[in-house]
Design a protein around this motif. Sequence first.
Motif, PDB file in Angstrom:
ATOM      1  N   GLY A  14       0.805  -1.174  -0.083  1.00 45.71           N
ATOM      2  CA  GLY A  14      -0.023  -0.051  -0.072  1.00 45.71           C
ATOM      3  C   GLY A  14       0.847   1.248   0.009  1.00 45.71           C
ATOM      4  O   GLY A  14       0.115   2.267  -0.142  1.00 45.71           O
ATOM      5  N   GLY A  15       2.095   1.145   0.198  1.00 47.34           N
ATOM      6  CA  GLY A  15       3.028   2.157   0.127  1.00 47.34           C
ATOM      7  C   GLY A  15       3.448   2.744  -1.008  1.00 47.34           C
ATOM      8  O   GLY A  15       3.251   2.031  -2.204  1.00 47.34           O
ATOM      9  N   SER A  16       4.209   3.788  -1.055  1.00 46.89           N
ATOM     10  CA  SER A  16       4.794   4.405  -2.603  1.00 46.89           C
ATOM     11  C   SER A  16       6.294   4.215  -2.402  1.00 46.89           C
ATOM     12  O   SER A  16       7.055   4.359  -1.280  1.00 46.89           O
ATOM     13  CB  SER A  16       4.036   5.836  -2.489  1.00 46.89           C
ATOM     14  OG  SER A  16       3.008   5.797  -2.437  1.00 46.89           O
ATOM     15  N   LEU A  17       6.995   4.331  -3.537  1.00 45.54           N
ATOM     16  CA  LEU A  17       8.451   4.605  -3.690  1.00 45.54           C
ATOM     17  C   LEU A  17       8.366   5.290  -5.056  1.00 45.54           C
ATOM     18  O   LEU A  17       7.577   5.179  -5.900  1.00 45.54           O
ATOM     19  CB  LEU A  17       9.353   3.477  -3.710  1.00 45.54           C
ATOM     20  CG  LEU A  17       9.504   2.709  -2.441  1.00 45.54           C
ATOM     21  CD1 LEU A  17      10.160   1.366  -2.892  1.00 45.54           C
ATOM     22  CD2 LEU A  17      10.406   3.559  -1.556  1.00 45.54           C
ATOM     23  N   ARG A  18       9.543   6.158  -5.254  1.00 48.03           N
ATOM     24  CA  ARG A  18       9.895   6.757  -6.401  1.00 48.03           C
ATOM     25  C   ARG A  18      11.366   6.372  -6.739  1.00 48.03           C
ATOM     26  O   ARG A  18      12.335   6.774  -5.979  1.00 48.03           O
ATOM     27  CB  ARG A  18       9.994   8.466  -6.168  1.00 48.03           C
ATOM     28  CG  ARG A  18      10.204   8.997  -7.538  1.00 48.03           C
ATOM     29  CD  ARG A  18      10.407  10.417  -7.125  1.00 48.03           C
ATOM     30  NE  ARG A  18      10.193  11.580  -8.318  1.00 48.03           N
ATOM     31  CZ  ARG A  18      10.866  12.431  -8.515  1.00 48.03           C
ATOM     32  NH1 ARG A  18      11.685  13.026  -7.586  1.00 48.03           N
ATOM     33  NH2 ARG A  18      10.580  13.129  -9.734  1.00 48.03           N
ATOM     34  N   LEU A  19      11.485   5.619  -7.853  1.00 46.79           N
ATOM     35  CA  LEU A  19      12.797   5.216  -8.479  1.00 46.79           C
ATOM     36  C   LEU A  19      13.233   6.443  -9.512  1.00 46.79           C
ATOM     37  O   LEU A  19      12.586   6.977 -10.056  1.00 46.79           O
ATOM     38  CB  LEU A  19      12.608   4.082  -9.166  1.00 46.79           C
ATOM     39  CG  LEU A  19      12.166   2.876  -8.444  1.00 46.79           C
ATOM     40  CD1 LEU A  19      12.039   1.658  -9.272  1.00 46.79           C
ATOM     41  CD2 LEU A  19      12.621   2.441  -7.189  1.00 46.79           C
ATOM     42  N   SER A  20      14.565   6.605  -9.426  1.00 38.50           N
ATOM     43  CA  SER A  20      15.157   7.571 -10.460  1.00 38.50           C
ATOM     44  C   SER A  20      16.482   6.862 -11.113  1.00 38.50           C
ATOM     45  O   SER A  20      17.025   5.829 -10.661  1.00 38.50           O
ATOM     46  CB  SER A  20      15.905   8.556  -9.486  1.00 38.50           C
ATOM     47  OG  SER A  20      15.051   9.350  -8.738  1.00 38.50           O
ATOM     48  N   CYS A  21      16.404   7.132 -12.263  1.00 35.38           N
ATOM     49  CA  CYS A  21      17.378   6.835 -13.155  1.00 35.38           C
ATOM     50  C   CYS A  21      18.218   8.061 -13.699  1.00 35.38           C
ATOM     51  O   CYS A  21      17.653   8.602 -14.637  1.00 35.38           O
ATOM     52  CB  CYS A  21      17.048   5.789 -14.149  1.00 35.38           C
ATOM     53  SG  CYS A  21      18.257   5.322 -15.491  1.00 35.38           S
ATOM     54  N   THR A  69       3.678   5.635 -12.239  1.00 37.57           N
ATOM     55  CA  THR A  69       3.768   6.615 -13.560  1.00 37.57           C
ATOM     56  C   THR A  69       5.250   6.845 -13.781  1.00 37.57           C
ATOM     57  O   THR A  69       6.097   7.150 -12.936  1.00 37.57           O
ATOM     58  CB  THR A  69       3.301   8.117 -12.968  1.00 37.57           C
ATOM     59  OG1 THR A  69       1.802   7.730 -12.537  1.00 37.57           O
ATOM     60  CG2 THR A  69       3.118   9.255 -13.747  1.00 37.57           C
ATOM     61  N   ILE A  70       5.435   6.866 -15.002  1.00 39.07           N
ATOM     62  CA  ILE A  70       6.916   7.113 -15.549  1.00 39.07           C
ATOM     63  C   ILE A  70       6.842   8.782 -16.060  1.00 39.07           C
ATOM     64  O   ILE A  70       6.023   9.013 -16.615  1.00 39.07           O
ATOM     65  CB  ILE A  70       7.264   6.019 -16.650  1.00 39.07           C
ATOM     66  CG1 ILE A  70       8.639   6.394 -17.013  1.00 39.07           C
ATOM     67  CG2 ILE A  70       6.319   6.359 -17.976  1.00 39.07           C
ATOM     68  CD1 ILE A  70       9.103   5.205 -17.850  1.00 39.07           C
ATOM     69  N   SER A  71       7.983   9.377 -15.827  1.00 39.49           N
ATOM     70  CA  SER A  71       8.239  10.561 -16.226  1.00 39.49           C
ATOM     71  C   SER A  71       9.752  10.784 -16.405  1.00 39.49           C
ATOM     72  O   SER A  71      10.653  10.041 -16.172  1.00 39.49           O
ATOM     73  CB  SER A  71       7.698  11.665 -15.172  1.00 39.49           C
ATOM     74  OG  SER A  71       8.402  11.514 -14.039  1.00 39.49           O
ATOM     75  N   ARG A  72       9.998  11.928 -17.233  1.00 39.15           N
ATOM     76  CA  ARG A  72      11.439  12.338 -17.544  1.00 39.15           C
ATOM     77  C   ARG A  72      11.761  13.781 -17.336  1.00 39.15           C
ATOM     78  O   ARG A  72      10.563  14.522 -17.584  1.00 39.15           O
ATOM     79  CB  ARG A  72      11.778  11.687 -19.020  1.00 39.15           C
ATOM     80  CG  ARG A  72      11.133  12.409 -20.127  1.00 39.15           C
ATOM     81  CD  ARG A  72      11.219  11.759 -21.142  1.00 39.15           C
ATOM     82  NE  ARG A  72      12.806  11.838 -21.640  1.00 39.15           N
ATOM     83  CZ  ARG A  72      13.423  10.869 -22.465  1.00 39.15           C
ATOM     84  NH1 ARG A  72      12.498   9.833 -23.191  1.00 39.15           N
ATOM     85  NH2 ARG A  72      14.868  10.824 -22.723  1.00 39.15           N
ATOM     86  N   MET A  83       5.871   4.742  -7.787  1.00 38.52           N
ATOM     87  CA  MET A  83       5.252   3.797  -7.680  1.00 38.52           C
ATOM     88  C   MET A  83       4.190   4.158  -6.284  1.00 38.52           C
ATOM     89  O   MET A  83       4.668   4.228  -5.580  1.00 38.52           O
ATOM     90  CB  MET A  83       5.936   2.449  -7.608  1.00 38.52           C
ATOM     91  CG  MET A  83       6.986   2.451  -8.519  1.00 38.52           C
ATOM     92  SD  MET A  83       8.165   0.654  -8.336  1.00 38.52           S
ATOM     93  CE  MET A  83       9.035   1.426  -6.839  1.00 38.52           C
ATOM     94  N   THR A  84       2.887   3.786  -6.637  1.00 36.97           N
ATOM     95  CA  THR A  84       1.944   3.839  -5.722  1.00 36.97           C
ATOM     96  C   THR A  84       0.990   2.478  -5.374  1.00 36.97           C
ATOM     97  O   THR A  84       1.226   1.673  -6.022  1.00 36.97           O
ATOM     98  CB  THR A  84       1.016   4.873  -5.802  1.00 36.97           C
ATOM     99  OG1 THR A  84       0.319   4.699  -7.034  1.00 36.97           O
ATOM    100  CG2 THR A  84       1.931   6.228  -6.070  1.00 36.97           C
ATOM    101  N   SER A  85       0.547   2.388  -4.232  1.00 40.22           N
ATOM    102  CA  SER A  85      -0.264   1.169  -4.125  1.00 40.22           C
ATOM    103  C   SER A  85       0.479  -0.032  -4.338  1.00 40.22           C
ATOM    104  O   SER A  85       0.029  -1.050  -5.075  1.00 40.22           O
ATOM    105  CB  SER A  85      -1.565   1.279  -4.851  1.00 40.22           C
ATOM    106  OG  SER A  85      -2.480   2.353  -4.518  1.00 40.22           O
ATOM    107  N   LEU A  86       1.484  -0.028  -3.717  1.00 42.50           N
ATOM    108  CA  LEU A  86       2.373  -1.164  -4.162  1.00 42.50           C
ATOM    109  C   LEU A  86       1.954  -2.508  -3.329  1.00 42.50           C
ATOM    110  O   LEU A  86       1.471  -2.680  -2.118  1.00 42.50           O
ATOM    111  CB  LEU A  86       4.032  -0.963  -3.368  1.00 42.50           C
ATOM    112  CG  LEU A  86       4.937   0.219  -4.314  1.00 42.50           C
ATOM    113  CD1 LEU A  86       6.009   0.636  -3.523  1.00 42.50           C
ATOM    114  CD2 LEU A  86       5.268  -0.788  -5.617  1.00 42.50           C
TER     115      LEU A  86
END
Length: 124
Positions: A14-21, A69-72, A83-86
């Motif tokens: 239910g948690g969220s994370l934000r990955l970066s590249c 959601t992917i973004s740049r 990433m939400t609602s994991l």
Amino acid sequence: VRLVESGGGLVQAGGSLRLSCAASARTFSDYSMAWFRQAPGLERVFVAAILWAGANTTFYADSVKGRFTISRDNAKNAVYLQMTSLKPEDTAVYSCAADYRAIPGRTPARYDYWGQGTQVTVSS
């Protein structure tokens, strides 16, 4: 092109994370970017992709549509995966990939450049 992922970790369902590249490409905007993931014992699978240049055209696997959601940011040479609602089944090593001036594909073989990956673990 060198790709370096960050932002993985352990999170509850239910948690969220934000990955970066972060990318080293001189003309980052010329690369379509994608995220793939690989769980233990399974093949690497497509998660999301975003078209090169400033089109902001995105593609998602059905399993993450509406949650990820992917973004740049071409000015920062970076691509992100919010990433939400994991769910526990999202647990995997997440890798970003780059493909020069191409329509993003959903198979790993389409991509020429890869990062080393970042671990995402979702506990139940």
